[in-house]
Design a protein around this motif. Structure first.
Motif, PDB file in Angstrom:
ATOM      1  N   PRO A 255      69.830  -4.888  27.031  1.00  0.00           N
ATOM      2  CA  PRO A 255      69.111  -5.842  26.172  1.00  0.00           C
ATOM      3  C   PRO A 255      68.837  -5.223  24.803  1.00  0.00           C
ATOM      4  CG  PRO A 255      68.056  -5.655  28.324  1.00  0.00           C
ATOM      5  CD  PRO A 255      69.115  -4.619  28.286  1.00  0.00           C
ATOM      6  N   GLY A 256      68.977  -6.021  23.731  1.00  0.00           N
ATOM      7  CA  GLY A 256      68.700  -5.543  22.380  1.00  0.00           C
ATOM      8  C   GLY A 256      69.794  -4.679  21.774  1.00  0.00           C
ATOM      9  N   GLU A 257      70.853  -4.395  22.546  1.00  0.00           N
ATOM     10  CA  GLU A 257      71.940  -3.544  22.025  1.00  0.00           C
ATOM     11  C   GLU A 257      73.030  -4.400  21.402  1.00  0.00           C
ATOM     12  OE1 GLU A 257      70.458  -0.045  22.550  1.00  0.00           O
ATOM     13  OE2 GLU A 257      72.645   0.020  22.343  1.00  0.00           O
ATOM     14  N   LYS A 258      73.415  -4.099  20.157  1.00  0.00           N
ATOM     15  CA  LYS A 258      74.441  -4.935  19.523  1.00  0.00           C
ATOM     16  C   LYS A 258      75.825  -4.641  20.101  1.00  0.00           C
ATOM     17  CE  LYS A 258      75.283  -2.020  15.482  1.00  0.00           C
ATOM     18  NZ  LYS A 258      75.171  -1.863  14.038  1.00  0.00           N
ATOM     19  N   VAL A 259      76.613  -5.693  20.162  1.00  0.00           N
ATOM     20  CA  VAL A 259      77.971  -5.608  20.713  1.00  0.00           C
ATOM     21  C   VAL A 259      78.952  -6.106  19.661  1.00  0.00           C
ATOM     22  CG1 VAL A 259      79.527  -6.404  22.553  1.00  0.00           C
ATOM     23  CG2 VAL A 259      77.091  -6.033  23.056  1.00  0.00           C
ATOM     24  N   LEU A 260      79.977  -5.344  19.390  1.00  0.00           N
ATOM     25  CA  LEU A 260      81.008  -5.755  18.426  1.00  0.00           C
ATOM     26  C   LEU A 260      81.958  -6.746  19.100  1.00  0.00           C
ATOM     27  CD1 LEU A 260      82.274  -5.347  15.597  1.00  0.00           C
ATOM     28  CD2 LEU A 260      83.616  -3.477  16.583  1.00  0.00           C
ATOM     29  N   VAL A 261      82.116  -7.912  18.459  1.00  0.00           N
ATOM     30  CA  VAL A 261      83.067  -8.902  18.979  1.00  0.00           C
ATOM     31  C   VAL A 261      84.001  -9.296  17.852  1.00  0.00           C
ATOM     32  CG1 VAL A 261      81.409  -9.751  20.696  1.00  0.00           C
ATOM     33  CG2 VAL A 261      81.612 -10.919  18.482  1.00  0.00           C
ATOM     34  N   GLY A 262      85.093  -9.939  18.195  1.00  0.00           N
ATOM     35  CA  GLY A 262      86.024 -10.373  17.156  1.00  0.00           C
ATOM     36  C   GLY A 262      86.837 -11.564  17.597  1.00  0.00           C
ATOM     37  N   VAL A 263      87.165 -12.425  16.633  1.00  0.00           N
ATOM     38  CA  VAL A 263      88.090 -13.524  16.885  1.00  0.00           C
ATOM     39  C   VAL A 263      89.429 -13.083  16.312  1.00  0.00           C
ATOM     40  CG1 VAL A 263      88.695 -15.910  16.371  1.00  0.00           C
ATOM     41  CG2 VAL A 263      86.310 -15.297  16.826  1.00  0.00           C
ATOM     42  N   GLN A 264      90.402 -12.956  17.189  1.00  0.00           N
ATOM     43  CA  GLN A 264      91.732 -12.516  16.771  1.00  0.00           C
ATOM     44  C   GLN A 264      92.645 -13.733  16.728  1.00  0.00           C
ATOM     45  OE1 GLN A 264      94.094 -10.102  19.587  1.00  0.00           O
ATOM     46  NE2 GLN A 264      94.392  -8.659  17.903  1.00  0.00           N
ATOM     47  N   ILE A 265      93.165 -14.050  15.527  1.00  0.00           N
ATOM     48  CA  ILE A 265      94.078 -15.182  15.370  1.00  0.00           C
ATOM     49  C   ILE A 265      95.476 -14.617  15.190  1.00  0.00           C
ATOM     50  CG2 ILE A 265      94.643 -17.255  14.038  1.00  0.00           C
ATOM     51  CD1 ILE A 265      91.702 -17.316  13.094  1.00  0.00           C
ATOM     52  N   ALA A 266      96.343 -14.862  16.159  1.00  0.00           N
ATOM     53  CA  ALA A 266      97.735 -14.408  16.072  1.00  0.00           C
ATOM     54  C   ALA A 266      98.544 -15.517  15.412  1.00  0.00           C
ATOM     55  CB  ALA A 266      98.262 -14.110  17.464  1.00  0.00           C
ATOM     56  N   LEU A 267      99.369 -15.162  14.434  1.00  0.00           N
ATOM     57  CA  LEU A 267     100.112 -16.162  13.657  1.00  0.00           C
ATOM     58  C   LEU A 267     101.610 -16.032  13.885  1.00  0.00           C
ATOM     59  CD1 LEU A 267      98.175 -15.329  10.376  1.00  0.00           C
ATOM     60  CD2 LEU A 267      97.701 -17.231  11.893  1.00  0.00           C
ATOM     61  N   ASP A 268     102.288 -17.168  13.950  1.00  0.00           N
ATOM     62  CA  ASP A 268     103.753 -17.165  14.039  1.00  0.00           C
ATOM     63  C   ASP A 268     104.333 -16.525  12.775  1.00  0.00           C
ATOM     64  OD1 ASP A 268     104.523 -20.340  15.757  1.00  0.00           O
ATOM     65  OD2 ASP A 268     103.763 -18.403  16.468  1.00  0.00           O
ATOM     66  N   PRO A 269     105.538 -15.928  12.889  1.00  0.00           N
ATOM     67  CA  PRO A 269     106.143 -15.283  11.709  1.00  0.00           C
ATOM     68  C   PRO A 269     106.255 -16.232  10.523  1.00  0.00           C
ATOM     69  CG  PRO A 269     107.438 -14.829  13.684  1.00  0.00           C
ATOM     70  CD  PRO A 269     106.377 -15.810  14.087  1.00  0.00           C
ATOM     71  N   GLY A 270     105.903 -15.711   9.342  1.00  0.00           N
ATOM     72  CA  GLY A 270     106.036 -16.502   8.123  1.00  0.00           C
ATOM     73  C   GLY A 270     104.810 -17.343   7.795  1.00  0.00           C
ATOM     74  N   TRP A 271     103.903 -17.518   8.734  1.00  0.00           N
ATOM     75  CA  TRP A 271     102.711 -18.343   8.506  1.00  0.00           C
ATOM     76  C   TRP A 271     101.535 -17.455   8.131  1.00  0.00           C
ATOM     77  CZ3 TRP A 271     102.763 -23.764   8.913  1.00  0.00           C
ATOM     78  CH2 TRP A 271     103.985 -24.293   9.367  1.00  0.00           C
ATOM     79  N   HIS A 272     100.586 -18.027   7.370  1.00  0.00           N
ATOM     80  CA  HIS A 272      99.401 -17.251   7.012  1.00  0.00           C
ATOM     81  C   HIS A 272      98.153 -18.109   7.105  1.00  0.00           C
ATOM     82  CE1 HIS A 272     100.841 -18.989   3.104  1.00  0.00           C
ATOM     83  NE2 HIS A 272      99.555 -19.255   2.957  1.00  0.00           N
ATOM     84  N   CYS A 273      97.021 -17.415   7.271  1.00  0.00           N
ATOM     85  CA  CYS A 273      95.726 -18.091   7.165  1.00  0.00           C
ATOM     86  C   CYS A 273      94.939 -17.328   6.096  1.00  0.00           C
ATOM     87  CB  CYS A 273      95.000 -18.157   8.506  1.00  0.00           C
ATOM     88  SG  CYS A 273      94.534 -16.562   9.199  1.00  0.00           S
ATOM     89  N   TYR A 274      93.734 -17.768   5.793  1.00  0.00           N
ATOM     90  CA  TYR A 274      93.073 -17.343   4.553  1.00  0.00           C
ATOM     91  C   TYR A 274      91.817 -16.510   4.719  1.00  0.00           C
ATOM     92  CZ  TYR A 274      96.260 -20.695   2.454  1.00  0.00           C
ATOM     93  OH  TYR A 274      97.393 -21.354   2.057  1.00  0.00           O
ATOM     94  N   TRP A 275      91.554 -15.728   3.666  1.00  0.00           N
ATOM     95  CA  TRP A 275      90.375 -14.879   3.508  1.00  0.00           C
ATOM     96  C   TRP A 275      89.170 -15.736   3.106  1.00  0.00           C
ATOM     97  CZ3 TRP A 275      88.795 -11.843  -1.332  1.00  0.00           C
ATOM     98  CH2 TRP A 275      87.974 -10.744  -1.021  1.00  0.00           C
ATOM     99  N   GLN A 276      87.995 -15.103   2.924  1.00  0.00           N
ATOM    100  CA  GLN A 276      86.782 -15.848   2.569  1.00  0.00           C
ATOM    101  C   GLN A 276      86.918 -16.527   1.217  1.00  0.00           C
ATOM    102  OE1 GLN A 276      83.368 -13.177   1.803  1.00  0.00           O
ATOM    103  NE2 GLN A 276      84.801 -11.497   2.070  1.00  0.00           N
ATOM    104  N   ASN A 277      87.691 -15.968   0.299  1.00  0.00           N
ATOM    105  CA  ASN A 277      88.125 -16.688  -0.886  1.00  0.00           C
ATOM    106  C   ASN A 277      89.618 -16.907  -0.684  1.00  0.00           C
ATOM    107  OD1 ASN A 277      88.930 -17.738  -3.322  1.00  0.00           O
ATOM    108  ND2 ASN A 277      88.539 -15.870  -4.505  1.00  0.00           N
ATOM    109  N   PRO A 278      90.036 -18.151  -0.478  1.00  0.00           N
ATOM    110  CA  PRO A 278      91.461 -18.340  -0.179  1.00  0.00           C
ATOM    111  C   PRO A 278      92.376 -18.098  -1.389  1.00  0.00           C
ATOM    112  CG  PRO A 278      90.356 -20.453  -0.342  1.00  0.00           C
ATOM    113  CD  PRO A 278      89.298 -19.408  -0.444  1.00  0.00           C
ATOM    114  N   GLY A 279      91.807 -18.109  -2.615  1.00  0.00           N
ATOM    115  CA  GLY A 279      92.622 -17.923  -3.803  1.00  0.00           C
ATOM    116  C   GLY A 279      92.909 -19.248  -4.469  1.00  0.00           C
ATOM    117  N   ASP A 280      94.130 -19.421  -4.969  1.00  0.00           N
ATOM    118  CA  ASP A 280      94.457 -20.607  -5.752  1.00  0.00           C
ATOM    119  C   ASP A 280      94.602 -21.875  -4.928  1.00  0.00           C
ATOM    120  OD1 ASP A 280      96.522 -18.861  -8.211  1.00  0.00           O
ATOM    121  OD2 ASP A 280      94.383 -19.301  -8.188  1.00  0.00           O
TER     122      ASP A 280
END
Lengths: 264, 206
Positions: free
Chosen positions: A33-58
């Motif tokens: 109890p009270g101990e932090k646990v590192l978690v992560g959402v891992q999104i695997a992408l097909d070749p050639g496809w991309h997803c975006y950062w917190q600022n996606p850019g243009d």
């Protein structure tokens, strides 16, 4: 058997996460109890496809995660690996190819009772290649409250990704000065670090800088100066420069978060 | 490193002396909007100069982009087009997708699209070589520009302040095109002359 499988496939409807698949990783199977646990959402992408950062850019849309946690559990801010700057046709986007692993610490309450708890993440992202498709998924994993017990499969993956997150600019002296045409990012790296042409600043906030304009690096004695160009779509001059320094001499990226002051 | 076109220049009128570097295709709030001539989906030639004396809205679009679908699928874009054109505003929807890229339409298909989606624009213009799009620095679909009766650019950027492809985000969104037109038509200064354009990238010729 194939008829049943076909029936199942037919009733499923369109894939909500085309060309990609998300999984939830947890660094611990069991935590105190009270101990932090590192978690992560891992999104695997097909070749050639991309997803975006917190600022996606243009163009594009920032990946986001809505966490559904048991009562009393807290989740910390999302930790983003450094993205790549992907350029096409004179425009720049900030994103991830192959995979994106976004991490956070979840913390159970200090008075959490022993038992199994359901951790749920609802990531939403935009996946693009020549075209873009909205994607979302619900991913779930259990964490037990009890004695500390690492997750032997997810743990090493998360630990490596955590070690490769951008570093704070400890020991650096960083200032951002606004002048007529843009912003001079002045950098004095910590002793022992040299920077070279090829470093680049990626703004974490949209419409702070022009994403595609080349950034020139010059020396002013001990200080490096990276010339940034203002975004033409900022309705007010930004007050703060937040983002990452990536490229030659910056390891996995250096976090920048400084006020923008006017030249005196 | 590919050579990168610098997109544009903007000078904020009253608020501060915030000035941007000159670009190769200058498009500035407060300056003349670049002239252009394109053919619409009825085969008619349209030039910006034809509309001197009127407010003109330019709307970059791509019917297959999820962000555009949010605005058209809900009827919201068509409603805004109707509101504007009924006030005497000229609304030009523009497709700068190159042949073979998403969004590209032939004149015949463009005409069908206009009818099927219930466009209420004045015209749908086709810019397959992307010259007009590039001259404006159009980078997303949708990407909006508002030009006043003197031919001066008074707004450029996103259609509203909710940069997502979710139709639920239309509720409560601030439509910057409507507010720019309302303010300018009332003789007031446009309070938000620019905002972040959002959407899919314009599918220019490589």
């Amino acid at each position: 058997m194939t008829a049943i499988l076909a029936a199942i496939l037919l009733t499923q409807g369109p894939d909500p996460s085309p060309h990609s698949n998300a999984t939830l990783l947890t660094s611990a199977k069991s935590a105190a109890p009270g101990e932090k646990v590192l978690v992560g959402v891992q999104i695997a992408l097909d070749p050639g496809w991309h997803c975006y950062w917190q600022n996606p850019g243009d163009s594009g849309q920032a990946t986001s995660i809505d966490w559904k946690l048991p009562k009393g559990w807290q989740v910390g801010p999302l930790m983003w690996p450094a993205p790549e700057a992907l350029e096409t046709g004179g425009f720049t986007i900030y994103g991830y190819e192959k995979q994106a692993l976004l991490m956070a610490y979840v913390t159970p309450p200090k008075n959490a009772k022993p038992g199994k708890y359901r951790i749920q993440a609802n990531p939403v992202w935009l996946i693009c290649r020549e075209t873009c498709v909205p994607a979302k998924q619900t991913v779930v994993k259990e964490i037990q409250i009890g004695a500390n017990q690492p997750n032997p499969k997810d743990g090493p993956i998360l630990a490596k990704a955590r070690a490769e997150l951008p570093q704070k600019a400890t020991g650096w002296v960083v200032t951002a000065i606004r002048h007529g045409k843009g912003i001079d990012l002045k950098l004095q790296p910590k002793p022992g670090t040299t920077l070279a042409q090829g470093i680049r600043f990626l703004a974490a906030d949209p419409e702070t800088i022009a994403h595609s304009t080349p950034q020139t690096l010059t020396r002013d004695g001990e200080t490096y100066v990276l010339g940034l160009t203002n975004s033409e779509f900022a309705s007010k001059p930004p007050k703060r420069l937040r983002g990452l320094l990536i490229g030659a001499g910056t390891g996995f990226g250096i976090e920048i978060d400084v006020p923008i002051t006017s030249a005196s | 490193m590919k050579s990168i076109a610098v997109l544009g220049v903007m000078a904020l009128a009253a608020v501060s002396a915030f000035v941007l570097a000159k670009g190769t295709a200058p498009v500035e709030i407060g300056k003349a909007a670049p002239a252009f001539t394109l053919t619409d989906t009825n085969g008619k030639t349209r030039s910006l100069g034809d509309f001197a004396g009127k407010y003109v809205v330019l709307e970059w679009t791509n019917q297959d982009c999820p962000f555009v679908k949010k605005h058209y699928g809900s009827g919201s874009m068509q409603k805004t087009q109707k509101w504007a054109t009924e006030k005497g505003v000229v609304w030009l929807s523009i497709i700068s997708s190159a042949e073979g890229n998403q969004g590209f339409v032939t004149t015949a298909d463009g005409k069908k699209l206009f009818k099927e989606k219930g466009f209420n624009s004045t015209a749908l213009l086709l810019d397959p070589d992307g010259k007009v799009g590039k001259s404006y620095g159009a980078r997303t679909t949708p990407h909006m520009y508002v030009i006043d009766p003197k031919g001066t650019l008074i707004y450029m950027g996103g259609i509203d302040d909710k940069p997502t492809p979710n139709p639920e985000d239309l509720k409560g969104a601030k439509n910057y095109v409507i507010s720019a037109l309302e303010e300018a038509m009332a003789g007031k200064e446009v309070s938000t002359p620019t905002s972040r354009p959002y959407g899919c990238s314009v599918k220019y010729k490589e």
